[in-house]
Design a protein around this motif. Sequence first.
Motif, PDB file in Angstrom:
ATOM      1  N   CYS A   1      -2.781  56.955  30.010  1.00 23.88           N
ATOM      2  CA  CYS A   1      -3.140  57.009  28.723  1.00 23.88           C
ATOM      3  C   CYS A   1      -2.685  55.883  27.672  1.00 23.88           C
ATOM      4  N   LEU A   2      -1.360  55.882  27.704  1.00 23.27           N
ATOM      5  CA  LEU A   2      -0.504  55.083  26.840  1.00 23.27           C
ATOM      6  C   LEU A   2      -0.664  53.588  27.206  1.00 23.27           C
TER       7      LEU A   2
ATOM      8  N   SER B   1      -3.132  50.469  35.316  1.00 24.59           N
ATOM      9  CA  SER B   1      -3.105  51.795  35.601  1.00 24.59           C
ATOM     10  C   SER B   1      -3.148  51.917  37.309  1.00 24.59           C
TER      11      SER B   1
ATOM     12  N   GLY C   1      -5.839  47.113  31.102  1.00 22.13           N
ATOM     13  CA  GLY C   1      -5.373  48.488  31.360  1.00 22.13           C
ATOM     14  C   GLY C   1      -5.934  49.102  32.973  1.00 22.13           C
TER      15      GLY C   1
ATOM     16  N   VAL D   1      -9.518  46.714  28.393  1.00 18.51           N
ATOM     17  CA  VAL D   1     -10.095  47.633  29.315  1.00 18.51           C
ATOM     18  C   VAL D   1      -9.814  47.114  30.717  1.00 18.51           C
TER      19      VAL D   1
ATOM     20  N   PHE E   1      -3.553  52.361  29.120  1.00 17.25           N
ATOM     21  CA  PHE E   1      -4.697  52.155  28.638  1.00 17.25           C
ATOM     22  C   PHE E   1      -5.055  51.849  27.461  1.00 17.25           C
ATOM     23  N   GLY E   2      -4.584  52.796  26.523  1.00 17.43           N
ATOM     24  CA  GLY E   2      -4.751  52.664  24.970  1.00 17.43           C
ATOM     25  C   GLY E   2      -3.903  51.489  24.300  1.00 17.43           C
ATOM     26  N   LEU E   3      -2.726  51.157  24.801  1.00 17.81           N
ATOM     27  CA  LEU E   3      -2.038  49.835  24.269  1.00 17.81           C
ATOM     28  C   LEU E   3      -2.760  48.647  24.580  1.00 17.81           C
ATOM     29  N   SER E   4      -3.218  48.653  25.966  1.00 21.61           N
ATOM     30  CA  SER E   4      -4.102  47.358  26.451  1.00 21.61           C
ATOM     31  C   SER E   4      -5.240  47.408  25.571  1.00 21.61           C
ATOM     32  N   ILE E   5      -6.109  48.227  25.123  1.00 20.00           N
ATOM     33  CA  ILE E   5      -7.225  48.049  24.319  1.00 20.00           C
ATOM     34  C   ILE E   5      -6.896  47.784  22.927  1.00 20.00           C
ATOM     35  N   GLY E   6      -5.741  48.558  22.550  1.00 19.41           N
ATOM     36  CA  GLY E   6      -5.417  47.913  21.047  1.00 19.41           C
ATOM     37  C   GLY E   6      -4.853  46.616  20.826  1.00 19.41           C
TER      38      GLY E   6
END
Length: 152
Positions: A110-111, A132, A128, A125, A113-118
């Motif tokens: 989750c971390l 992942s 991420g 995406v 993926f979230g950082l990559s999108i942010g």
Amino acid sequence: MAKLGKDANVISHWHHPIENFTTSTMDFYVAVEAALQPRQIPEYSTSRIDWRESGVTSARREYLRIKRGKLAFDLCAAPFGTGYFFSWWLAELPPSHPFLWAMLFLFSFCLIFGLSIGIYGWWGVLIGIAASCGAVWLLGYLIRNHQFGEHI
């Protein structure tokens, strides 16, 4: 598997009684440990493990565990009637704390993926997903080779 836990993969097992023989279990274990030291086996450890003979209400026996990586060798020496009983179990142990590692993986996923999108927006995406997949592969490799899971 009675001696090493239900998840252990037993590779081999041996037992043999010796009639009209007696020794001290602790002295035998100390002698085995002393015999192992000059062999300079890399990254092995010894410990004492208590196992029940058969069920919850049965007597306990103390085993000498010799462990290296994911392999465990449990050695038993115990008086039995007028003789002595020797046995050993060789098994591959499962990783320790699998639930904890699964939770760590989920949090990391989750971390990442979230950082990559942010940071990268929609390109994040793809980044991420790739990161992942790499993290899954790396974590699986490390757990299978017991680099993780034993020192938590």
